[in-house]
Design a protein around this motif. Structure first.
Motif, PDB file in Angstrom:
ATOM      1  N   ILE A 190      63.161  28.274  45.062  1.00 28.40           N
ATOM      2  CA  ILE A 190      62.421  29.511  44.833  1.00 28.40           C
ATOM      3  C   ILE A 190      60.951  29.182  44.598  1.00 28.40           C
ATOM      4  O   ILE A 190      60.614  28.369  43.739  1.00 28.40           O
ATOM      5  N   ARG A 191      60.091  29.801  45.394  1.00 25.26           N
ATOM      6  CA  ARG A 191      58.643  29.615  45.266  1.00 25.26           C
ATOM      7  C   ARG A 191      58.112  30.607  44.230  1.00 25.26           C
ATOM      8  O   ARG A 191      58.547  31.748  44.172  1.00 25.26           O
ATOM      9  N   TYR A 192      57.157  30.172  43.417  1.00 25.63           N
ATOM     10  CA  TYR A 192      56.583  31.027  42.386  1.00 25.63           C
ATOM     11  C   TYR A 192      55.082  31.150  42.612  1.00 25.63           C
ATOM     12  O   TYR A 192      54.379  30.153  42.758  1.00 25.63           O
ATOM     13  N   ASP A 193      54.586  32.393  42.666  1.00 26.43           N
ATOM     14  CA  ASP A 193      53.164  32.674  42.863  1.00 26.43           C
ATOM     15  C   ASP A 193      52.676  33.621  41.777  1.00 26.43           C
ATOM     16  O   ASP A 193      53.449  34.401  41.230  1.00 26.43           O
ATOM     17  N   VAL A 194      51.367  33.551  41.519  1.00 23.69           N
ATOM     18  CA  VAL A 194      50.736  34.436  40.539  1.00 23.69           C
ATOM     19  C   VAL A 194      49.505  35.049  41.176  1.00 23.69           C
ATOM     20  O   VAL A 194      48.741  34.355  41.845  1.00 23.69           O
ATOM     21  N   SER A 195      49.306  36.357  40.962  1.00 28.09           N
ATOM     22  CA  SER A 195      48.076  37.031  41.395  1.00 28.09           C
ATOM     23  C   SER A 195      47.222  37.285  40.165  1.00 28.09           C
ATOM     24  O   SER A 195      47.642  37.988  39.255  1.00 28.09           O
ATOM     25  N   TYR A 196      46.061  36.676  40.148  1.00 25.64           N
ATOM     26  CA  TYR A 196      45.121  36.920  39.059  1.00 25.64           C
ATOM     27  C   TYR A 196      44.130  37.968  39.515  1.00 25.64           C
ATOM     28  O   TYR A 196      43.696  37.972  40.661  1.00 25.64           O
ATOM     29  N   THR A 197      43.755  38.870  38.624  1.00 24.52           N
ATOM     30  CA  THR A 197      42.799  39.915  38.979  1.00 24.52           C
ATOM     31  C   THR A 197      41.631  39.868  38.020  1.00 24.52           C
ATOM     32  O   THR A 197      41.743  39.421  36.886  1.00 24.52           O
ATOM     33  N   GLU A 198      40.517  40.345  38.497  1.00 28.84           N
ATOM     34  CA  GLU A 198      39.323  40.442  37.664  1.00 28.84           C
ATOM     35  C   GLU A 198      39.479  41.579  36.683  1.00 28.84           C
ATOM     36  O   GLU A 198      39.971  42.638  37.028  1.00 28.84           O
ATOM     37  N   LYS A 199      39.029  41.402  35.467  1.00 28.16           N
ATOM     38  CA  LYS A 199      39.112  42.465  34.459  1.00 28.16           C
ATOM     39  C   LYS A 199      38.205  43.636  34.830  1.00 28.16           C
ATOM     40  O   LYS A 199      38.505  44.771  34.535  1.00 28.16           O
ATOM     41  N   ASP A 200      37.065  43.365  35.466  1.00 34.46           N
ATOM     42  CA  ASP A 200      36.102  44.408  35.785  1.00 34.46           C
ATOM     43  C   ASP A 200      36.303  44.977  37.179  1.00 34.46           C
ATOM     44  O   ASP A 200      35.454  45.680  37.698  1.00 34.46           O
ATOM     45  N   GLU A 201      37.422  44.694  37.783  1.00 34.47           N
ATOM     46  CA  GLU A 201      37.692  45.130  39.143  1.00 34.47           C
ATOM     47  C   GLU A 201      37.654  46.658  39.274  1.00 34.47           C
ATOM     48  O   GLU A 201      37.178  47.201  40.256  1.00 34.47           O
ATOM     49  N   ASP A 202      38.166  47.368  38.254  1.00 32.01           N
ATOM     50  CA  ASP A 202      38.177  48.826  38.309  1.00 32.01           C
ATOM     51  C   ASP A 202      36.849  49.443  37.873  1.00 32.01           C
ATOM     52  O   ASP A 202      36.649  50.633  38.008  1.00 32.01           O
ATOM     53  N   ASN A 203      35.949  48.645  37.346  1.00 33.77           N
ATOM     54  CA  ASN A 203      34.664  49.163  36.849  1.00 33.77           C
ATOM     55  C   ASN A 203      33.543  48.818  37.805  1.00 33.77           C
ATOM     56  O   ASN A 203      32.577  48.172  37.450  1.00 33.77           O
ATOM     57  N   ASP A 204      33.705  49.230  39.039  1.00 30.63           N
ATOM     58  CA  ASP A 204      32.664  48.994  40.031  1.00 30.63           C
ATOM     59  C   ASP A 204      31.404  49.762  39.674  1.00 30.63           C
ATOM     60  O   ASP A 204      31.458  50.731  38.913  1.00 30.63           O
ATOM     61  N   GLY A 205      30.320  49.363  40.242  1.00 33.12           N
ATOM     62  CA  GLY A 205      29.054  50.041  39.986  1.00 33.12           C
ATOM     63  C   GLY A 205      29.058  51.453  40.542  1.00 33.12           C
ATOM     64  O   GLY A 205      29.998  51.870  41.214  1.00 33.12           O
ATOM     65  N   PRO A 206      27.990  52.221  40.299  1.00 35.17           N
ATOM     66  CA  PRO A 206      27.942  53.604  40.753  1.00 35.17           C
ATOM     67  C   PRO A 206      28.007  53.749  42.262  1.00 35.17           C
ATOM     68  O   PRO A 206      28.449  54.765  42.761  1.00 35.17           O
ATOM     69  N   ASP A 207      27.625  52.709  42.985  1.00 35.55           N
ATOM     70  CA  ASP A 207      27.667  52.809  44.438  1.00 35.55           C
ATOM     71  C   ASP A 207      28.952  52.194  45.003  1.00 35.55           C
ATOM     72  O   ASP A 207      29.101  52.077  46.218  1.00 35.55           O
ATOM     73  N   GLY A 208      29.902  51.816  44.101  1.00 40.60           N
ATOM     74  CA  GLY A 208      31.185  51.286  44.551  1.00 40.60           C
ATOM     75  C   GLY A 208      31.149  49.823  44.895  1.00 40.60           C
ATOM     76  O   GLY A 208      32.059  49.295  45.492  1.00 40.60           O
ATOM     77  N   GLN A 209      30.037  49.107  44.551  1.00 40.22           N
ATOM     78  CA  GLN A 209      29.942  47.687  44.894  1.00 40.22           C
ATOM     79  C   GLN A 209      29.816  46.848  43.666  1.00 40.22           C
ATOM     80  O   GLN A 209      29.391  47.172  42.653  1.00 40.22           O
TER      81      GLN A 209
END
Length: 158
Positions: A139-158
């Motif tokens: 069985i292969r085991y993988d992990v997806s790490y995400t940025e904490k600020d991923e949902d807090n994009d700037g006002p222009d979406g970038q």
């Protein structure tokens, strides 16, 4: 054999407790009406019996849901008990396990290109994976790490 308790959301637990209280209240009210008025007609008597059966079924389903919901890893399979429902998954058919850190959910992928989502307490994820991979080293085991600020994009979406 290792058991891991199913993790319910707070809303699911509250709604289950409310359903249990409602079923108990309905059964109590029906019993009160039977004691107080008896069975004045066939239709009313049938209504009381059906109400008691429905309340009993609700109690069984919701109490078993809260008490008997877990994952069990045996030598050959993962057993999911979700209240009165039981599902089994063969460990030999598992190809990989993926941990999504943003949602704290484990996704188990099978040879036939299906998957299932495992929801246990986040602090049990590593123990669950160790118990599972000790039964099948392929069985292969993988992990997806995400940025904490991923949902807090700037006002222009970038």
């Amino acid at each position: 054999m290792k058991d891991f308790k199913f993790k319910f959301s707070r809303t699911a637990v509250i709604l289950s407790v409310l359903a249990i209280a409602l079923a108990l209240g309905g059964a109590g009210w029906t019993i009160y009406r039977i004691i107080r008025f008896g069975f004045p007609s066939f239709t009313l008597g049938l209504q009381h019996v059906v109400m008691l059966i429905v309340c009993a079924l609700l109690l069984v389903v919701f109490v078993s849901l809260l008490i008997r919901s877990f994952y069990r890893i045996t030598d050959k399979e993962i057993v999911l008990r979700f209240g009165v429902i039981k599902s089994t998954f063969k460990i030999e058919e598992i190809t990989s396990v993926h941990l999504f850190t943003k949602t704290n959910k484990l996704v188990v992928y099978f040879k036939n290109e299906t998957f299932t989502v495992i929801v246990v307490k986040p602090e049990w994820n590593n123990e669950f994976i160790k118990a599972l991979t000790s039964k099948n080293e392929n069985i292969r085991y993988d992990v997806s790490y995400t940025e904490k600020d991923e949902d807090n994009d700037g006002p222009d979406g970038q």
